[in-house]
Design an enzyme around this catalytic site. Structure first.
Site, short mmCIF file in Angstrom:
data_model
loop_
_atom_site.label_atom_id
_atom_site.label_comp_id
_atom_site.label_asym_id
_atom_site.label_seq_id
_atom_site.Cartn_x
_atom_site.Cartn_y
_atom_site.Cartn_z
CE LYS A 123 1.39 -27.89 19.61
NZ LYS A 123 0.91 -27.01 20.69
C1 LIG Z 1 0.69 -27.32 22.01
C2 LIG Z 1 0.57 -26.18 22.95
C3 LIG Z 1 0.90 -26.29 24.30
C4 LIG Z 1 1.35 -27.60 24.92
O1 LIG Z 1 2.58 -28.03 24.44
P1 LIG Z 1 3.01 -29.57 24.58
O2 LIG Z 1 4.27 -29.70 23.85
O3 LIG Z 1 1.89 -30.35 23.96
O4 LIG Z 1 3.12 -29.83 26.04
C5 LIG Z 1 0.80 -25.16 25.10
N1 LIG Z 1 0.37 -23.99 24.59
C6 LIG Z 1 0.04 -23.85 23.30
C7 LIG Z 1 -0.44 -22.53 22.83
C8 LIG Z 1 0.13 -24.92 22.44
O5 LIG Z 1 -0.21 -24.76 21.15
#
Ligand SMILES: *Cc1c(COP(=O)(O)O)cnc(C)c1O
Length: 498
Positions: A112
């Site tokens: 993120k």
């Molecule tokens: C948010 C997240 C995901 C999923 O990603 P999306 O964009 O919501 O599909 C997978 N792994 C981790 C560690 C995340 O923080």
């Protein structure tokens, strides 16, 4: 470039799409078209650093930002020591035809950060461009990682505040501590008595509520979203797919134009949607492998064309993927519907009224030509972590391991041995208890706290525990608010009082 809503004709600029987050009709903003990146440009990108690659992609979409603005924002996001890898998003070879794209080198140890370090800069520039003088109040629901990444991104950014809702028992210990110890004068963290979907639904309702908008306006604030529905989160994610491919060219692993597959651990469908957008822009991608944990609503969708939330929500060792309503899927549906916003609206209304919709045979076939899908339960995920550690000497977190396991299933089922990039979304230290349990057994991990588990992992791989995790041991908890599912509006307004 203008942007449309997935549910109608609404048309805005890039900065307006980023500022608003979500369209007034409840739809998501999508670009009017996909700008094209030529093979020559891919070769050129192989010689660039991450920031240069980011500028070349961002400028294609952010047409009402000028180049110095984009360049400044990109450097503010990725320069300095915020990322503990100079390459920002390094690519490592894992085995003969598998590479790992590591997206967890940012301040909160999850992918993120790739978007949320940049988003605040795009938002504040957008506010200026649109003469928005009210405070930009970011409101976000999190399954664990978005929350901390948004708080870190917006912390003490002038003209903004950041309020995060997380499911009270739905995040890992480290994730919870990361959020509740956040500093900054403009950050608020609130636990919701419910699961992630409750929190996300609650936030969506606040965005749709006129009363709430009025109450905020009275406080001199205007709402915006840091969730992956915001196009400003999507566009930085497109960058790292191009960057990965450029690195593979540079490493001599692919010849220019040769397709690669990506395997992506998926929750809200934002990460993998960015890969699909990259593909539409001309990045040579074969299959996109959509991996879910036991909350496998997407696996069923890609097999049947029916999206149904009539199922039990399961808590897993990969909590950031514990999601039943994947918001960003709406952008894929928009393409599946040949950009017919009325049809998307029908499906979305069926979803909110009856909990399901069906896209029909032809559209399903089209989606299956692009996406493969599969799911792994906690036991399979743990076995994958253990086996990758023993065979490839690589320690992956639970989310990454879900995708790695599903990639194995896909290869077995199809015989497709195309070079594949496994997208690694979190550091193993962020989910240390589950990772240690996978390698050394439940009993051992259960006898230790998250920090001791981290120390154990560090001994195993010889990489020190990241400083961000170390610091959590001593930082004071600052955020303790808890609210009911239907008390979220009041909780936000209360938080601003403090
Ligand atoms: C948010 C997240 C995901 C999923 O990603 P999306 O964009 O919501 O599909 C997978 N792994 C981790 C560690 C995340 O923080």
């Amino acid at each position: 470039m203008s942007f449309f809503s997935t549910r109608g004709q609404h048309c805005v600029t890039a900065s307006q799409a980023i500022l608003r987050g979500i369209a007034p009709d409840g739809g998501l903003f999508v670009p009017a078209m996909f700008p094209q990146v030529s093979k020559e440009k891919l070769v050129e990108m192989a010689g660039m650093d991450y920031c240069q690659r980011a500028v070349s992609i961002l400028k294609l979409y952010l047409e009402d930002y000028d180049i110095p603005e984009i360049t400044g924002a990109v450097h503010a996001a990725y320069d300095g020591d915020k990322f503990d890898s100079k390459e920002i998003a390094p690519v490592h070879q894992l085995d003969e035809n598998t590479y790992v794209l590591e997206l967890f080198h940012g301040p909160t140890l999850a992918f993120k950060d790739m978007a949320l370090q940049l988003l605040p800069h795009l938002v504040t520039l957008a506010a200026k461009k649109n003469h928005e003088h009210r405070e930009i109040a970011i409101l976000t629901a999190t399954s664990g990682d978005t929350g901390k990444a948004a708080l870190e991104g917006f912390r003490d950014v002038p003209g903004t505040s950041c309020t995060v809702f997380y499911p009270v028992d739905g995040v890992s210990n480290v994730q919870k501590l990361q959020m509740t110890t956040t500093g900054g004068d403009n950050t608020h963290v609130i636990a919701v008595k419910g699961n992630f979907d409750d929190a996300q639904t609650g936030v969506k309702k606040l965005f749709a509520s006129r009363d709430f908008a009025e109450a905020m306006d009275k406080e001199g604030k205007v709402l915006s979203s840091a969730n992956s529905i915001n196009f400003g989160r999507l566009v930085p994610q497109i960058v790292y797919y191009f960057s990965a491919y450029a690195d593979l060219i540079r490493q001599g692993a692919v010849s220019v134009g040769e397709p690669v597959n990506f395997a992506v651990p998926t929750g809200n469908f934002g990460d993998i949607l960015a890969a699909y957008y990259a593909r539409n822009m001309g990045l040579p991608i074969g299959k996109l492998i959509c991996a879910s944990n036991r909350n496998n609503v997407l696996t069923d969708f890609f097999h049947t064309g029916i999206y149904s939330t009539h199922r039990t929500f399961v808590k897993t060792t990969s909590p950031s993927m514990d999601i039943l309503v994947s918001s960003n899927l709406e952008r894929l549906l928009f393409e599946a519907a040949d950009r017919d916003g009325d049809l998307v609206k029908v499906w979305m209304n069926q979803l909110s009224d009856c909990g399901s919709y069906s896209v029909g045979e032809q559209r399903l076939e089209w989606m299956q030509s692009l996406f493969a899908s599969g799911c792994a339960d906690d036991r399979e995920t743990a076995e994958e972590i253990r086996s990758r550690f023993l065979h490839d000497h690589y320690l992956m977190d639970t989310h990454t391991a879900v995708a790695s396991q599903v990639l194995g299933q896909y290869r077995k089922a199809t015989g497709d041995d195309t070079l594949t990039v496994l997208v690694s979304t979190a550091s193993p230290y962020k989910f240390a208890e589950a990772v240690l349990a996978a390698v050394e057994g439940q009993e051992k991990a259960a006898s230790m706290d998250a920090f001791a588990c981290g120390e154990e992992l560090s001994k195993m791989i010889g990489i020190p525990v990241p400083r961000q995790v170390q610091a959590l041991k001593t930082l004071p908890v600052r955020h303790t608010a808890v609210c009911e599912k239907d008390g979220m509006a009041k909780a936000v307004l209360d938080a601003f009082e403090k």
